[in-house]
Structure formats: C-alpha cells, structure tokens
Write an enzyme that holds these catalytic residues in place. Sequence first.
Site, PDB file in Angstrom:
ATOM      1  N   GLU B  63      55.682  63.162  48.673  1.00 25.59           N
ATOM      2  CA  GLU B  63      57.109  63.496  48.571  1.00 25.59           C
ATOM      3  C   GLU B  63      57.996  62.497  49.293  1.00 25.59           C
ATOM      4  O   GLU B  63      59.037  62.092  48.783  1.00 25.59           O
ATOM      5  CB  GLU B  63      57.366  64.910  49.118  1.00 25.59           C
ATOM      6  CG  GLU B  63      56.921  66.044  48.205  1.00 25.59           C
ATOM      7  CD  GLU B  63      55.450  66.377  48.307  1.00 25.59           C
ATOM      8  OE1 GLU B  63      54.729  65.704  49.077  1.00 25.59           O
ATOM      9  OE2 GLU B  63      55.000  67.316  47.626  1.00 25.59           O
ATOM     10  N   HIS B 132      55.332  78.338  52.394  1.00 26.78           N
ATOM     11  CA  HIS B 132      55.703  78.105  50.993  1.00 26.78           C
ATOM     12  C   HIS B 132      56.890  78.951  50.523  1.00 26.78           C
ATOM     13  O   HIS B 132      57.092  79.093  49.321  1.00 26.78           O
ATOM     14  CB  HIS B 132      54.515  78.420  50.083  1.00 26.78           C
ATOM     15  CG  HIS B 132      53.465  77.342  50.032  1.00 26.78           C
ATOM     16  ND1 HIS B 132      52.957  76.742  51.151  1.00 26.78           N
ATOM     17  CD2 HIS B 132      52.825  76.764  48.987  1.00 26.78           C
ATOM     18  CE1 HIS B 132      52.045  75.851  50.790  1.00 26.78           C
ATOM     19  NE2 HIS B 132      51.946  75.850  49.486  1.00 26.78           N
TER      20      HIS B 132
END
Lengths: 391, 330
Positions: B63, B132
């Site tokens: 990322e 998450h």
Amino acid sequence: MNTMSTPSTDTRRLFDVHRGEAAPRIAPDRSVPPAATLKKWLRDMMLIREFEVRCMQAYQDKKIGGFCHVYIGQEAVAVGCVAAMKHEDPLVTAYRDHGHALARGMSARACMAEMFGRVDGCAKGKGGSMHMFDKPNNMFGGHGIVGAQTPLGLGLAFATKYEDEVMRGGKNTRVTLCFLGDGALNQGALHEAMNLAGLMNIPVVFVVENNGYSMGTSIHRGTTMAHDLKSKAIGYGIDAAVVEGMDVLETYHGMKAVIDDARARSRPWFIDLRCYRYKGHSMSDPRKYRTRDEEEAWEAGDPIGTLESFMLEKGMITADESKEMLKGVKAEVRDCVAFADASPVPADGELYTDVYMEPWGPYPGSSKPSMMGGGENTPSFRAIERSEDLL
Amino acid sequence: MSALREIEYRDALREAMAEEMRRDKRVFLLGEEVAEYNGAYKVSKGMLEEFGASRIIDTPISESGFAGMAIGAAMQGLRPIVEFMSWSFSLVAADPILNNAPKMLYMSGGQFGCPIVFRGNDGAGGQLGSTHSWCVEGMYSNVPGLKMAIPSTPDDAKGLLKTAIRDDDPVFFLESERMLGMKGHVPEGDEILVPFGKARTRREGTDCTIATWGRPVHFALEAAEALAKDGISCEVIDMRTIRPLDVGSVVRSVKKTSTCVVVDQSWSFGSPGSELASQVHRHCFDDLDNYVHRVHTADVPAPYAFNLEQEYLPNARKICEAVRAATYNA
Ligand SMILES: Cc1ncc(C[n+]2csc(CCOP(=O)(O)OP(=O)(O)O)c2C)c(N)n1
Ligand SMILES: [Mg+2]
C-alpha cells in the site's frame, strides 16, 4: 593525522552492527526422531486438519463470523517448526493462525471458542480467528494486517536477547519465529525489519510460508525474484535457506539446524518454506486463479499422508493405531465444537474492558454503561455525557 | 419511458470509474486484486477486459508503495484511482496519503496539485475485529487539503465518484462493504454528477434533525420510521461529504426543529461528529432546545464477538434513544 577519538577498549556494543562474517554452513542432522515424537507430530497435524474442517462447517452454519482463513495443507509447517523450537522461544504469525496456535499447545477448546466469539476463547471472544494469543505458550498472536507482525517478531527477539545479554549478563538463549505469507514479502515493514535484524544481530527467523499465492495473486505476479526468495534477504546480510514444508521431517530437520544456528550466533535467518494451501484464501474464494491439476499435484504430496506412510513403512505405527489416533482426534474436535457452542457470549460490559491496563484512575468495573447518561458502573474512560458529572 | 433502472452500489461505483476512464485517458485504476481477480469485492469486475492491464493494474500488497506511486503520477498530471481493499489497510500508507497528497499543493506554493482518488471499504464489515474495522473518517478528516465523500446510496455512489475523479484535489472516497449489494435507481451516463458540499435531505420532519452520512443514514431512516409511530417527526440529513461539510443545510433544518442528533460511525473523540455538533452549537445557539446529542461507535477497539460488535456500533435503537433524549421524550 588521525583526528578520530581513540576507541575505548570495549568497542563491542551488544546490538552491534553486523560485521558480515560468513555463516557456517548448516548441515541438518537427519536422524529420525523416536516413534513417540513422530506420533505426536502426526496427531498434531491430524488435529489441525480436523479442526479446520470443522471451522469451515461452523462458518457455513454462521457460528463463526468475520474472516476465516484455514491452514489445510500447511500443517507440517507449524508442527515441524514448533517441534524445532523451545517452549521459551516466542512465536508470532499472521492471520492464518489456528494451526500455529494448536501446534504451540493452545487447547482446541480455547481456540474454537475464540472462533465462536465466546468468553472461553483465548481472547474472551474479543480477538477472533485472526488474533490467536496465548501467553503461557509464548504465542504472541495472529496479526491481521499483512506484514504487521514482522517488526513485532523483530521486537520480540530484541527483547529476549536484551533480557539474556543486558539484564542477565549472559549469552543469548532464545530465538523468535516470525511467520509470514509470501504476500507479506511486498510490505515495507518486512524490509525495514530485515535490515534492522541484520544490522543489530537479532535472533529472529523470518519464516515465509510460501504457498505460492496471496489471495488470487500468484507469487510470480506479486514479487520479484520469486524463483529465489533467498536473494531478498542476502542484501540485508541475512542468511537464507529453502526448507521443504510438505514433509514434516524435512521441515523439522531444516528448521532445527537454522534455529540452533540463530540461537548460537544470535543472528537472523530468512527461510523460504515451500508449501501449499489446499483451500481458498478465505471462505469466499472460488480459486479461479489456479487449476485443479495443480491442486491435485500438491495434494498428492500431502503432509499427513507422507508422514503416516513413512511411519507405517518403518513400523513406527500400525494401521490400526493410526485409525485409532484419527478417531481420538475427531472426538477431541467434536468436543471442542460442543464446548465452544455451550460457552456463553461475552457480557456486553466486556466491550469496555481491556482498553487500558489502568484507565484514568482506578478501574471501575465493566458493567454496561447506559446509553445517554452513563450510570454507576460507567468505566471512567468513557466520555462523560452528563454535565453534572463534571462538577 | 422505460422503468427506472436499478443497480447495485458496487455496479454504480464501477459505472462511475468506467465512464470516467472512457472520457479521460489520464484516469487509471490500481490496487490489490483489481484486475485478474475482478476486485476483491467485484467492484472492478470486467474492467480489465475493457481497459487492459495498463490501465487496470494489479499491485502486490504494498500500500505504501503503490499509493505513493500514484501520488507521484498525479503530480505529473495523471489522475489515478487507488483502490484500498479496505481503508483499514491504508494505515500502512499513512505517510503518502496524509503527508504527501493533501499537502503537495500548499508546500509547492500552488505548483503541484494532486488529482487522485483513494477509495475502498470503510467501517465495520461484520466481525472483522480490531484491525480490520476502521472508520477512517474520524482520523483522516482532520487533515486539511483532502476532500472526503461518503455515499450512502447507489446513485450517490456513482454521482459522487464521478465528481471525485474529475476533482483536481485528492479525494478520500469511503465506501462500505455492507452496502455494496444495496440496490437503487441510478441514472446512466453524465446525468448524474453530484457536487461536493451539498447535503441531501433523506426525510423531512419537524421535531428533530438527524445529521449523518454513509451507512448510518439507513439506521437513521429506520429510527425516524419507528419514532414517527410515536408522533416524533425527524428530518434526516445525509451530509454526503465531510470535507466540504454542508453545515448550512443542518443549520437551516435545526432552526426549524430546534433539536439535533448527530450520528457518526467513527469514534467520538475529535471526529466529524464532534465538528458538526460544535458548528451547530455555534450557529444555532439561540435556536436549540437541547444540546446536540451524538451517537458514535463505542470508544473502544472493535471487538470480534457478534454481540459485542452489535453493542459497539451505532444502530436504530441507539438513535431512537438519542432523539428521545434530545426532544425530552425519554
Ligand atoms: C496491509 C494489508 N493489505 C491487504 C490486506 C488484505 N489481505 C489479507 S490476506 C491477503 C493475502 C496475503 O497473502 P499471503 O501473505 O501470501 O498469506 P496467505 O494468505 O497465503 O497465508 C491480503 C491481500 C491486509 N490484511 N493487510
Ligand atoms: Mg501465500
């Protein structure tokens, strides 16, 4: 003229910069462990497989929620690596973590109850499938963010070395095993951790569970030098090896040599551990990115079947004993599912516990705070809703 | 006239991207599993076929690397769309997305803009646990230089995303895994371009203003429906964008209702909800019959257990309680 100050007599810092001395070549001792040991490994692998099969069922039955990543096919990795470790060696891994937890000695009951989100789970149902923590067994968690555990593994190893060498004034005695998927090879965190490990002589083994895929991305589409992952570590001055992950004996022998060396020299290692995940990435993956032929080829070299045949051939187990063993495993897993199902859900107040060791002031308990106005047992870290409470 | 066309939220996102890619070659999509896998959540399904591997780009799990790469490309004049499988994973790219993209224009004295869209699932997805389940609007909306859109329906998903792609500034576009399958009428083509900074009144009412955005809009509508049965009439305002924030629409509504509840699925401390409440307090000081009540996610990390997660998140019941308290109907 030399303008640099004269070095003091003791120039060696404990976390010294690696000087690049050559690694002694490791020569695994391939002598076969006693039958009792192999039986334990066989049973552990059977247990993990059966556990995962039941997890998949329970997921279908909506007893397990969230993401669930099963370990089927990779059992020899956790079992072989753990066998090569000492109990006091820390272990940390990613989210595909049920196998490591069980191999490390977590009870199937605590593991399954965690999957079910129940109070008897290893984290009281707060962590879930991706976060198996077990302090008594030196299992420092499953971690959900890809690569996140790699600097943590480095830190665990830093700490054990610090305890041994700085606090006790002795020699390094422990090694940390830090597992990661091949997908995590592409996270910056790993590369920073490897550089630090190489630089500071940290006894951490980065074990890449190279199952060939990160979700739907084959390793060849995801990372450079996929045919020779060792090359990634060499630039950081880290010794690297390929270890077989579908044959628990090979895994054990290879990892034993590596771990012993890391312990003795207080040096990091990087292992390309070759394995395969039989199932999808998680519960909702149709596996269109690979062929059935490929899957069958790997399944033919199944780690459980391989060890079982080896033991039968060597007369270390009989077919009946093996059947009995599987029966016992099935009973144990049935029991853990029933246990998890019977375990209560956490009380709503548990939502507010374990946020701080010590919230502002003494910890006031865990009852559920009422929605708008607080309440007698409102934990003190909650935002104050009633103005009177500020007076 | 043909019947109104209904499509899913995920299809609306895809239409927005595909239409913009057809009209502007500078636009491309990159992220994990966006091409060959058709998107981890099938948002980009079929786009590889239409646009090819040079414009629909699969990335490794890097990322920080690919977000930073896209920002560099945007400085050079391209218009990247970066898909984060989940905004939770954008945290490992915090430096490029927060420290580079939104500040580039300012620190270059106006020389280098950053026309980029970061998009992905935000918010608790359903027992995904502590790492998450991020609602990044709480933390990221604090940063000047970025724009932030949080659509709650398929038509807004398309209309806001098209605007985001055409915008010359970095746009943080927050979708929701829980809404991807939601269906609704979505106009075709450029008929739909939703401007930033214009809230949408989802339901009119006279007793209490509920201001919210994203998935909680639906909880607020559910609460309003339930409260109507008890004679409490709520006006539900969907903010649609957090930066810019259409405070005016809320103020106009509160001047009518005299009470206000803000619903925000991020944590309460230093959040868009606290910002909005503070602005309403300032601009409606003489109109309010009660302080602005707020419903947030509990001030703890996200739990895994189903019952704890239910307790953790905002929901219609909690909104009803807040409205009753705010309107002295408790
Ligand atoms: C930073 C980050 N990005 C993306 C994800 C989503 N994700 C979870 S697992 C995974 C694939 C990882 O594959 P690998 O490391 O090979 O492990 P395996 O699943 O094979 O065990 C991805 C992309 C994540 N959890 N964290
Ligand atoms: Mg993998």
